[in-house]
Design a protein around this motif. Structure first.
Motif, PDB file in Angstrom:
ATOM      1  N   TYR A  30       2.225   1.259  -7.697  1.00 15.72           N
ATOM      2  CA  TYR A  30       2.311   0.577  -6.402  1.00 15.72           C
ATOM      3  C   TYR A  30       1.489  -0.703  -6.368  1.00 15.72           C
ATOM      4  CZ  TYR A  30       4.779   4.724  -4.950  1.00 15.72           C
ATOM      5  OH  TYR A  30       5.703   5.726  -4.850  1.00 15.72           O
ATOM      6  N   SER A  45       1.097  -3.871   1.635  1.00 11.42           N
ATOM      7  CA  SER A  45       0.002  -3.174   0.970  1.00 11.42           C
ATOM      8  C   SER A  45       0.531  -2.080   0.053  1.00 11.42           C
ATOM      9  CB  SER A  45      -0.948  -2.574   2.000  1.00 11.42           C
ATOM     10  OG  SER A  45      -0.308  -1.508   2.680  1.00 11.42           O
ATOM     11  N   LYS A  46      -0.316  -1.720  -0.928  1.00 11.73           N
ATOM     12  CA  LYS A  46       0.099  -0.648  -1.841  1.00 11.73           C
ATOM     13  C   LYS A  46       0.196   0.685  -1.113  1.00 11.73           C
ATOM     14  CE  LYS A  46      -4.415   0.290  -3.784  1.00 11.73           C
ATOM     15  NZ  LYS A  46      -4.871   1.531  -4.289  1.00 11.73           N
ATOM     16  N   SER A  47      -0.591   0.887  -0.066  1.00  8.97           N
ATOM     17  CA  SER A  47      -0.494   2.151   0.689  1.00  8.97           C
ATOM     18  C   SER A  47       0.826   2.216   1.464  1.00  8.97           C
ATOM     19  CB  SER A  47      -1.688   2.340   1.625  1.00  8.97           C
ATOM     20  OG  SER A  47      -1.750   1.302   2.569  1.00  8.97           O
ATOM     21  N   HIS A  50       3.365   2.980  -1.072  1.00  9.56           N
ATOM     22  CA  HIS A  50       3.269   4.373  -1.475  1.00  9.56           C
ATOM     23  C   HIS A  50       3.980   5.277  -0.471  1.00  9.56           C
ATOM     24  CE1 HIS A  50       1.312   8.340  -2.003  1.00  9.56           C
ATOM     25  NE2 HIS A  50       1.481   8.041  -3.280  1.00  9.56           N
ATOM     26  N   SER A  51       3.758   5.037   0.814  1.00 14.08           N
ATOM     27  CA  SER A  51       4.433   5.833   1.854  1.00 14.08           C
ATOM     28  C   SER A  51       5.951   5.679   1.747  1.00 14.08           C
ATOM     29  CB  SER A  51       3.975   5.394   3.246  1.00 14.08           C
ATOM     30  OG  SER A  51       2.616   5.667   3.421  1.00 14.08           O
TER      31      SER A  51
END
Length: 187
Positions: A30, A45-47, A50-51
């Motif tokens: 990610y 964002s990588k978060s 990720h989601s």
């Protein structure tokens, strides 16, 4: 209800490329995907990725399971019959119906705008009905074809038996009776 992921705001071609990269990376990497999107001019964002990736992975796996189910069903149906194309259509229709039903349930549960949900559910219901009609039409066509082939085979066997009774045939009447019953299943 949480806000919708910013990934869904990406242009379709960028989202499609992101999906391809997600599958190619085994739904990981990610940080690299976030950097790639930043290079494309999109700051996600990588978060958030990720989601989105976890959700997409579930959809992907479900789609792959459906594809394998179609393959298994069609192989099982082909093993029972000689009409491989019809068996594939029948298996696809069965899986399609299951997917549409799941979609309708998920939409009813997830959609906050009742008008939009109703319209989408209406489209899914129409697709489900179309699949049902397609399956019925296919079965009618199979029955008609089977009946037509039996009639043609019966007529040909009648001519052969008439020739055998007149002593002009290459096969005797008893052999033709066995062919009629054992091979064609005709009385």
């Amino acid at each position: 209800m949480p806000p919708r992921s910013s990934v869904y705001q990406l242009p379709p071609e960028v989202q499609e490329e992101l999906n391809t990269r997600l599958v190619g990376s085994g739904f990981g990497g990610y940080r690299d995907l976030s950097a790639w999107l930043k290079d494309q001019g999109y700051h996600i964002s990588k978060s958030a990725l990720h989601s989105y990736g976890q959700e997409f992975e579930l959809e992907f796996k479900s789609s792959m399971e459906a594809a394998f189910t179609v393959e298994k069903l069609s192989k099982a149906l082909v093993a029972q019959r000689d009409d491989s194309e019809a068996a594939m259509l029948e298996a696809a229709a069965m899986v399609g119906q299951e997917i549409l039903l799941k979609l309708m349930i998920a939409l009813r549960q997830a959609e906050s705008d009742p008008t939009k949900a109703a319209k989408t559910i209406s489209l899914a219901t129409r697709s489900l009905a179309d699949l049902g009609r397609m399956t019925l039409d296919q079965k009618k066509w199979q029955d008609q074809l089977r009946k037509q082939l039996q009639e043609e085979a019966g007529a040909k066997l009648d001519r052969l038996e008439a020739g055998a009774r007149a002593g002009k045939g290459k096969l005797d009447a008893e052999t033709l009776r066995i062919v009629r019953q054992e091979v064609y299943g005709l009385a």
